[in-house]
Scaffold this active site. Structure first.
Site, PDB file in Angstrom:
ATOM      1  N   PHE A 175      -3.702   0.686   0.829  1.00 53.21           N
ATOM      2  CA  PHE A 175      -4.973   0.434   1.561  1.00 53.21           C
ATOM      3  C   PHE A 175      -5.344  -1.020   1.758  1.00 53.21           C
ATOM      4  CE2 PHE A 175      -5.223   4.825   0.102  1.00 53.21           C
ATOM      5  CZ  PHE A 175      -5.114   5.522   1.471  1.00 53.21           C
ATOM      6  N   SER A 176      -6.603  -1.411   1.588  1.00 58.97           N
ATOM      7  CA  SER A 176      -6.980  -2.786   1.747  1.00 58.97           C
ATOM      8  C   SER A 176      -6.674  -3.802   0.897  1.00 58.97           C
ATOM      9  CB  SER A 176      -8.605  -2.699   1.891  1.00 58.97           C
ATOM     10  OG  SER A 176      -9.014  -2.155   3.103  1.00 58.97           O
TER      11      SER A 176
END
Length: 217
Positions: free
Chosen positions: A72-73
């Site tokens: 993800f991030s």
């Protein structure tokens, strides 16, 4: 014996970090995890390297030491690393207007927005006002065009707002304009490849067997 109690941890754990092993194992015993891994480095030494469970919801593929997961991030950090690599190469100036490299970005009063404002989440572009179909997120050119035309939600550099979804397109397009390569290709050729790092921003079917399913609890 239940599937939960049958989970066997693989790997190594320095006795000093036995508590990490205990917490990791407990997550499986409670049923919080299907498959997972944890690795900890301390002063250049790998003190924890554990994995267990399965890489799919059906529990047909065991989790391996080299199983790949969606991070993800965390990818924002890798994308920023690419931008800073270009700075190191003398090809990108953090204080230059984004439009220096991406002329279309100057639309809607963004001509003076600096590259560093994109990296620091101060550009005022955390979202777009236009309603887009879900599949638009897979269309790089469409997303970057929409963002280039977007008016900032606040005056850039006067406030901070996490660009949770747009960061990759914004910084990634600057990387693409400067290097002539997609952020995924640039990262692979300039950073991950030379370092032998198993981190990918986009990958082909040859890695499918190593990628864990995304299972929402």
């Amino acid at each position: 014996m239940s599937d939960r109690s049958a989970v066997v941890l693989q790997g190594t754990c320095d006795p000093r970090f036995a508590r990490v092993r205990e917490v990791f194992e407990a997550a499986f015993e409670r049923g919080d995890e299907i498959g997972a891994a944890v690795s900890v480095m301390r002063d250049g030494e790998r003190v924890v390297d554990l994995w267990a469970g399965h890489a799919d919801a059906a529990r047909t593929r065991p989790w391996e030491r080299d199983t790949l997961v969606n991070v993800f991030s965390t990818t924002k950090g890798m994308t920023a690393l690419c931008a800073h690599r270009l700075v190191d190469q003398g090809k990108l100036d953090l204080d230059a207007p984004v439009a220096t490299y991406w002329p279309e970005f100057a639309a809607a009063g963004k001509g003076s927005v600096r590259v560093r404002s994109l990296l620091s989440h101060q550009a005022g572009l955390p979202a777009v006002r236009q309603t887009l179909p879900p599949e638009a997120i897979y269309d790089w050119d469409r997303m970057t065009s929409v963002l280039a035309a977007e008016e900032p939600w606040w005056e850039p550099d006067t406030a901070h707002g996490y660009h949770a979804v747009t960061f990759g397109w914004l910084v990634g397009e600057v990387i693409r304009r400067v290097s002539g390569r997609s952020v995924g290709r640039y990262f692979r050729e300039e950073i991950a490849g030379p370092l032998g790092a198993a981190f990918h921003i986009g990958c082909g079917p040859e890695l499918d067997a190593r990628i864990a399913d995304l299972v929402q609890g």
